[in-house]
Design a protein around this motif. Structure first.
Motif, PDB file in Angstrom:
ATOM      1  N   VAL A 114       0.849  -1.190   0.000  1.00  0.00           N
ATOM      2  CA  VAL A 114       0.000   0.000   0.000  1.00  0.00           C
ATOM      3  C   VAL A 114       0.885   1.241   0.000  1.00  0.00           C
ATOM      4  N   SER A 115       0.575   2.170  -0.903  1.00  0.00           N
ATOM      5  CA  SER A 115       1.346   3.409  -0.948  1.00  0.00           C
ATOM      6  C   SER A 115       1.149   4.169   0.361  1.00  0.00           C
ATOM      7  N   GLU A 167      -2.933   1.921  -4.199  1.00  0.00           N
ATOM      8  CA  GLU A 167      -2.927   3.288  -3.689  1.00  0.00           C
ATOM      9  C   GLU A 167      -3.806   3.346  -2.445  1.00  0.00           C
ATOM     10  N   TYR A 168      -3.314   4.062  -1.461  1.00  0.00           N
ATOM     11  CA  TYR A 168      -4.102   4.229  -0.238  1.00  0.00           C
ATOM     12  C   TYR A 168      -5.460   4.855  -0.559  1.00  0.00           C
ATOM     13  N   ASP A 195      -7.235   4.570  -3.257  1.00  0.00           N
ATOM     14  CA  ASP A 195      -8.149   3.599  -3.861  1.00  0.00           C
ATOM     15  C   ASP A 195      -8.813   2.736  -2.795  1.00  0.00           C
ATOM     16  N   MET A 209     -13.262  10.806   4.217  1.00  0.00           N
ATOM     17  CA  MET A 209     -13.342  11.310   2.851  1.00  0.00           C
ATOM     18  C   MET A 209     -12.240  12.337   2.573  1.00  0.00           C
ATOM     19  N   ALA A 210     -11.788  12.988   3.638  1.00  0.00           N
ATOM     20  CA  ALA A 210     -10.696  13.945   3.453  1.00  0.00           C
ATOM     21  C   ALA A 210      -9.437  13.219   2.993  1.00  0.00           C
ATOM     22  N   THR A 211      -9.228  12.038   3.530  1.00  0.00           N
ATOM     23  CA  THR A 211      -8.096  11.220   3.090  1.00  0.00           C
ATOM     24  C   THR A 211      -8.234  10.897   1.618  1.00  0.00           C
ATOM     25  N   LEU A 212      -9.453  10.556   1.263  1.00  0.00           N
ATOM     26  CA  LEU A 212      -9.749  10.221  -0.120  1.00  0.00           C
ATOM     27  C   LEU A 212      -9.460  11.422  -1.033  1.00  0.00           C
ATOM     28  N   ILE A 213      -9.909  12.598  -0.605  1.00  0.00           N
ATOM     29  CA  ILE A 213      -9.715  13.798  -1.414  1.00  0.00           C
ATOM     30  C   ILE A 213      -8.221  14.067  -1.596  1.00  0.00           C
ATOM     31  N   ARG A 214      -7.473  13.971  -0.514  1.00  0.00           N
ATOM     32  CA  ARG A 214      -6.027  14.222  -0.612  1.00  0.00           C
ATOM     33  C   ARG A 214      -5.385  13.215  -1.543  1.00  0.00           C
ATOM     34  N   VAL A 244      -6.761  11.685  -4.103  1.00  0.00           N
ATOM     35  CA  VAL A 244      -7.085  12.033  -5.496  1.00  0.00           C
ATOM     36  C   VAL A 244      -6.299  13.248  -5.926  1.00  0.00           C
ATOM     37  N   GLY A 245      -6.237  14.245  -5.038  1.00  0.00           N
ATOM     38  CA  GLY A 245      -5.525  15.477  -5.372  1.00  0.00           C
ATOM     39  C   GLY A 245      -4.044  15.250  -5.583  1.00  0.00           C
ATOM     40  N   GLU A 247      -2.727  12.725  -7.065  1.00  0.00           N
ATOM     41  CA  GLU A 247      -2.397  11.944  -8.252  1.00  0.00           C
ATOM     42  C   GLU A 247      -1.783  12.810  -9.349  1.00  0.00           C
TER      43      GLU A 247
END
Lengths: 311, 141
Positions: free
Chosen positions: A239-240, B105-106, B108, B131-136, B138-139, B141
């Motif tokens: 995991v990254s 990816e974390y 994903d 979701m903030a983790t998710l946003i970061r 994606v941002g 990438e």
């Protein structure tokens, strides 16, 4: 005296209709009302973890069951059936979700209404989710909108694990979602898999399985309050962003663990392959859940030789 | 064949069925022959009861013994060497071969879980913080 009685009846008539729903509602009804609430505001989550205190802040808006979450770097739009995330560089993903079932509140939970209070100067109903004598979660539901203005989650020993609270709150959001220019689609479609994972782990029911990242298999578990996803692959999972994550022992077994505010991720390798567990579990439930999943196993020379030859 | 030779061959089990029958008939009428048979039998029993000793050095010179050992070693040594080489080659190939790893990816993983959580309507303790983790992710990438 008669005048006094009339006043009391009138007062009771005004008070009882307001108080009655609070006493009559089940926890499921409280949560359903919260899902229907319309609002916008800023929400802060603070968690005390073995790795230290973690804090996260996001801007949230909810309307017609569409949730928009904004944080530094982009936004997440959650609609019925899809999750859309937009990053600052325009990278976007849409996740279509085909969930086969929803969680039922586990039998171990009960709930009690604990009266009224205020959070950020708004009247709230306090509802406790009990697990035996333990107060597992304390919710503060906004009296006006039904939104959860604050939640406190406790560990099994009663210590506080995470607090999530709005620091700014405005009823009646007006959501304007910009359509993304580029999309990256991730389908979460329920599948029947031959991956062997338990259907129930520490009181959490497996609700469905679907394809996970990179062709892995993901299984979703929930007990109606907390939830986690187990991702399984037939090889080690790297995991990254876990390079600096500590290797920890849970019940004398080795895992790599990473906390974020309100979420924990464990990664390990069993004799059958790699696994990742991610969820919002309090500290004591983390160990209980890991006990019920495939455990870290032999990954030595012979296993590598076996995989080299036969995979 | 002389009766002495016949007796030895008889005791060694080397006579044919016809020769053995002939000897037995002869022994019936020859006392001396029966005495010879008894002597040879007792002598053989005495020899077989002797302990087995190592051959004295003068009987088997050292270099001869060494040559004998050297002649026997090559097969065993070759087998052992082959086995060791095989193990080394397989081991080396195993360690040098890239370990099968699935890169993830974390973000994903967070998306996979977060999307399902939202569909389930499960009230997460962290609310939407994950979701903030998710946003970061994606941002980033």
């Amino acid at each position: 005296m008669r005048r006094m009685s009339i006043v009391l009846v009138l007062v009771a008539g005004l008070v009882i209709p307001v108080a009655a729903p609070a006493l009559a509602q089940s926890l499921e009804e409280w949560l359903e009302r919260a899902a229907d609430a319309e609002f916008e505001g800023r929400q802060v989550t603070i968690c005390d973890t073995p790795d230290g205190r973690l804090t996260e802040a996001v801007d949230v808006a909810q309307q017609n069951r569409v949730i928009v979450v904004r944080a530094l770097g982009g936004e997440v739009v959650i609609r019925s059936g899809s999750v859309m995330t937009t990053g600052v560089d325009g990278a976007t993903s849409i996740s279509s979700v085909d969930s086969s079932s929803s969680a039922l509140l586990a039998d171990r939970y009960s709930s009690e209404v604990r009266g009224r209070s205020t959070v950020i100067n708004r009247a709230v109903d306090l509802v406790e989710v009990l697990e035996g004598d333990l107060v597992r979660v304390r919710y503060a539901f906004d009296l006006n909108t039904g939104a959860v203005l604050r939640s406190d989650v406790n560990n099994g020993d009663g210590s506080l694990y995470c607090t999530t609270q709005f620091v700014e709150f405005r009823p009646n959001a007006d959501i304007a979602v910009a359509e993304p220019s580029t999309t990256r689609e991730l389908l979460l479609t329920a599948l029947s898999s031959d991956v062997s994972l338990p259907t129930e782990v520490a009181g959490f029911a497996q609700l469905d399985m679907y394809e996970g990242p990179q062709g892995s298999t993901a299984a979703f578990y929930s007990d109606g309050i907390f939830s986690f996803t187990v991702i399984v692959a037939d090889r080690k999972i790297a995991v990254s962003d876990l390079s600096d994550a500590p290797q920890v022992k849970v019940h004398d077994r080795d895992y790599v663990r990473r906390f974020s505010a309100g979420q924990v991720l464990f990664s390990w390798e069993s004799a059958d392959g790699g696994l990742v567990m991610i969820g919002d579990l309090p500290l004591d439930l983390q160990g209980a859940v890991l006990d019920g999943l495939p455990q870290p196993g032999a990954t030595g020379f012979l296993l590598r030789m076996w995989r080299l030859i036969f995979r | 064949m002389h009766s002495g030779e016949l007796i030895s061959a008889y005791l060694d089990g080397e006579l044919s069925r016809a020769e053995e029958l002939e000897l037995v008939v002869h022994l019936e009428g020859c006392v001396a022959c029966r005495m010879d048979l008894a002597d040879v039998q007792s002598a053989r029993s005495a020899v077989r009861s002797l302990p087995i000793l190592d051959a004295p050095g003068w009987l088997w010179p050292a270099d001869a013994a060494r040559r004998q050992v050297v002649r026997k070693r090559p097969a065993a040594v070759m087998a052992a060497a082959t086995a060791a080489l095989l193990v080394m080659v397989i081991g080396l190939a195993t360690w040098l071969a890239p370990s099968p790893v699935l890169e993830m990816e974390y973000a994903d993983i967070a998306v996979t879980h977060g999307a399902r959580v939202v569909q389930d309507g499960t009230p997460t303790s962290g609310g939407l913080a994950e979701m903030a983790t998710l946003i970061r992710g994606v941002g980033a990438e």
